[in-house]
Design a protein around this motif. Structure first.
Motif, PDB file in Angstrom:
ATOM      1  N   VAL A 229      31.985  23.765  70.388  1.00 34.82           N
ATOM      2  CA  VAL A 229      31.215  24.744  71.170  1.00 34.82           C
ATOM      3  C   VAL A 229      31.154  26.115  70.499  1.00 34.82           C
ATOM      4  O   VAL A 229      30.544  27.034  71.039  1.00 34.82           O
ATOM      5  CB  VAL A 229      31.793  24.880  72.599  1.00 34.82           C
ATOM      6  CG1 VAL A 229      31.677  23.581  73.349  1.00 34.82           C
ATOM      7  CG2 VAL A 229      33.238  25.362  72.558  1.00 34.82           C
ATOM      8  N   GLY A 230      31.808  26.278  69.333  1.00 39.28           N
ATOM      9  CA  GLY A 230      31.807  27.569  68.671  1.00 39.28           C
ATOM     10  C   GLY A 230      32.638  28.594  69.414  1.00 39.28           C
ATOM     11  O   GLY A 230      32.176  29.679  69.764  1.00 39.28           O
ATOM     12  N   PHE A 231      33.904  28.249  69.655  1.00 39.46           N
ATOM     13  CA  PHE A 231      34.821  29.087  70.436  1.00 39.46           C
ATOM     14  C   PHE A 231      36.025  29.442  69.581  1.00 39.46           C
ATOM     15  O   PHE A 231      36.636  28.572  68.961  1.00 39.46           O
ATOM     16  CB  PHE A 231      35.239  28.325  71.700  1.00 39.46           C
ATOM     17  CG  PHE A 231      36.438  28.893  72.410  1.00 39.46           C
ATOM     18  CD1 PHE A 231      36.504  30.234  72.756  1.00 39.46           C
ATOM     19  CD2 PHE A 231      37.510  28.072  72.754  1.00 39.46           C
ATOM     20  CE1 PHE A 231      37.614  30.745  73.414  1.00 39.46           C
ATOM     21  CE2 PHE A 231      38.612  28.567  73.408  1.00 39.46           C
ATOM     22  CZ  PHE A 231      38.667  29.913  73.744  1.00 39.46           C
ATOM     23  N   GLY A 261      27.377  35.610  68.203  1.00 40.36           N
ATOM     24  CA  GLY A 261      27.292  34.912  69.482  1.00 40.36           C
ATOM     25  C   GLY A 261      28.477  34.030  69.792  1.00 40.36           C
ATOM     26  O   GLY A 261      28.381  33.087  70.575  1.00 40.36           O
ATOM     27  N   ILE A 262      29.635  34.337  69.201  1.00 49.73           N
ATOM     28  CA  ILE A 262      30.831  33.515  69.372  1.00 49.73           C
ATOM     29  C   ILE A 262      31.672  34.054  70.526  1.00 49.73           C
ATOM     30  O   ILE A 262      31.965  35.250  70.591  1.00 49.73           O
ATOM     31  CB  ILE A 262      31.666  33.502  68.082  1.00 49.73           C
ATOM     32  CG1 ILE A 262      30.894  32.795  66.967  1.00 49.73           C
ATOM     33  CG2 ILE A 262      33.027  32.844  68.302  1.00 49.73           C
ATOM     34  CD1 ILE A 262      31.536  32.927  65.594  1.00 49.73           C
ATOM     35  N   VAL A 263      32.059  33.180  71.447  1.00 45.32           N
ATOM     36  CA  VAL A 263      33.017  33.531  72.484  1.00 45.32           C
ATOM     37  C   VAL A 263      34.405  33.530  71.867  1.00 45.32           C
ATOM     38  O   VAL A 263      34.796  32.550  71.209  1.00 45.32           O
ATOM     39  CB  VAL A 263      32.953  32.549  73.674  1.00 45.32           C
ATOM     40  CG1 VAL A 263      34.084  32.828  74.664  1.00 45.32           C
ATOM     41  CG2 VAL A 263      31.601  32.649  74.369  1.00 45.32           C
ATOM     42  N   ARG A 292      28.928  26.743  78.266  1.00 46.26           N
ATOM     43  CA  ARG A 292      27.737  26.938  79.096  1.00 46.26           C
ATOM     44  C   ARG A 292      26.549  27.512  78.331  1.00 46.26           C
ATOM     45  O   ARG A 292      25.423  27.428  78.804  1.00 46.26           O
ATOM     46  CB  ARG A 292      28.075  27.851  80.284  1.00 46.26           C
ATOM     47  CG  ARG A 292      28.838  27.141  81.397  1.00 46.26           C
ATOM     48  CD  ARG A 292      28.860  27.976  82.659  1.00 46.26           C
ATOM     49  NE  ARG A 292      29.640  29.188  82.510  1.00 46.26           N
ATOM     50  CZ  ARG A 292      30.931  29.299  82.804  1.00 46.26           C
ATOM     51  NH1 ARG A 292      31.597  28.251  83.264  1.00 46.26           N
ATOM     52  NH2 ARG A 292      31.567  30.441  82.644  1.00 46.26           N
ATOM     53  N   ARG A 293      26.779  28.118  77.174  1.00 46.18           N
ATOM     54  CA  ARG A 293      25.643  28.685  76.438  1.00 46.18           C
ATOM     55  C   ARG A 293      25.401  27.846  75.187  1.00 46.18           C
ATOM     56  O   ARG A 293      26.254  27.063  74.758  1.00 46.18           O
ATOM     57  CB  ARG A 293      25.881  30.171  76.104  1.00 46.18           C
ATOM     58  CG  ARG A 293      27.197  30.546  75.407  1.00 46.18           C
ATOM     59  CD  ARG A 293      27.217  30.244  74.030  1.00 46.18           C
ATOM     60  NE  ARG A 293      28.357  30.699  73.248  1.00 46.18           N
ATOM     61  CZ  ARG A 293      29.086  29.878  72.565  1.00 46.18           C
ATOM     62  NH1 ARG A 293      28.893  28.588  72.659  1.00 46.18           N
ATOM     63  NH2 ARG A 293      30.028  30.325  71.762  1.00 46.18           N
ATOM     64  N   PRO A 294      24.199  27.949  74.614  1.00 45.28           N
ATOM     65  CA  PRO A 294      23.939  27.159  73.404  1.00 45.28           C
ATOM     66  C   PRO A 294      24.958  27.477  72.301  1.00 45.28           C
ATOM     67  O   PRO A 294      25.353  28.634  72.156  1.00 45.28           O
ATOM     68  CB  PRO A 294      22.518  27.606  73.005  1.00 45.28           C
ATOM     69  CG  PRO A 294      21.932  28.153  74.237  1.00 45.28           C
ATOM     70  CD  PRO A 294      23.043  28.762  75.020  1.00 45.28           C
TER      71      PRO A 294
END
Length: 301
Positions: A229-231, A261-263, A292-294
């Protein structure tokens, strides 16, 4: 090895013509020499240096012996070490030599090929780490030794695993200490984070991987990274990140995360131990937010 005052075997002094009674008289309290170990003499009466203690230990252990444990790791430049206050030496299994004074003698059937470090036969790093770890009761110093040895490129995690299997296969502490290192952790704090993540039920994390944006520009090297998810998870020490250049670097890193755009979740290392359940809740919530986001257009390299 060189030292300010020589360390010699008493038998060698006799061979050179010094009478035994003279040796003993000079080693009496207040004398000009010191008997460091049975039959091993310091030709001076001051406190022995670490090098002199090592030299005395190897003389006591005789030929084919070598330095191991903490004293050996210091010779490789490792710093995150417990302090046993003794000299740990390996000798062949059949040798009838006992520990005495400041020398811890360990007999072994798996005597490794030594490396010469500053003139001293020294066990290879993986063996020295595991020999030290087996004598260390607390887990944190074990993890710190393993992590430093790997991070400073003295050995690979697999080499430590082989030594554990060969020497200490029933010591669960060593396996617990090594597990996060095999997973990519570089410190005790990251090992704590790895263990907490293992309880989280979240998808696989990667540890200490480099993340790049869509144009190939470096974003960061997070402590933990969920590529699905890119977290990113950063275990940020207040002391390290709160002042000067480190603080500016942390702000710049966080700006790169935001631009990509990384959490990212930032956690103090102490909270992983004092508030593990709260940190777990935060970790899961941050993951759901990322989910939840792309997924951002980033990749690891």
């Amino acid at each position: 090895m060189t030292s300010g005052q020589a360390v010699v075997e008493a038998k060698r002094l006799e061979e050179l013509g010094v009478p035994r009674r003279t040796i003993w008289r000079r080693c009496e309290p207040g004398g000009v020499w010191r008997m460091l170990l049975p039959g091993v003499v310091l030709l001076g009466n001051g406190e022995p240096t670490e090098e002199q203690r090592i030299e005395a230990g190897l003389i006591h252990a005789r030929e084919s012996s070598m330095l191991t444990g903490v004293s050996a790791l210091r010779r490789y430049g490792l710093k995150k070490l417990p302090d046993f206050g003794d000299v740990h030496v390996l000798v062949p299994a059949g040798r009838a030599i006992a520990s005495t004074g400041f020398v811890h003698v360990e007999r072994t059937r798996r005597l490794p090929v030594p490396r010469i470090r500053a003139g001293v036969p020294t066990a290879p790093v993986p063996r020295a780490v595991i020999d030290a770890a087996r004598r260390t009761p607390e887990l944190d110093p074990i993890v710190a030794m393993m992590a430093e040895a790997v991070q400073e490129r003295h050995c690979v995690p697999r080499a430590l695993a082989v030594e554990i299997d060969e020497r200490s296969r029933f010591d669960a502490r060593l396996l617990r200490g090594l597990a996060p290192i095999l997973g990519g952790a570089h410190s005790v704090a990251e090992a704590d984070a790895w263990s907490l993540w293992a309880r989280s039920g979240l998808p696989a994390f990667r540890w200490n991987v480099k993340v790049f944006d869509a144009t190939g520009r470096f974003v960061a090297k997070p402590d933990g990274w969920c590529d699905e998810v890119g977290f990113a998870w950063e275990v940020d020490s207040r002391g390290y990140h709160s002042g000067g250049d480190q603080f500016r670097a942390t702000l710049a890193r966080n700006a790169r995360y935001a631009a990509a755009g990384i959490v990212v979740l930032q956690t103090l290392p102490s909270r992983i131990r004092t508030e593990p359940n709260l940190v777990l809740d935060e970790l899961r919530a941050a993951f759901r937010s990322a989910q939840r986001r792309p997924r951002p257009d980033v990749h690891i390299g």
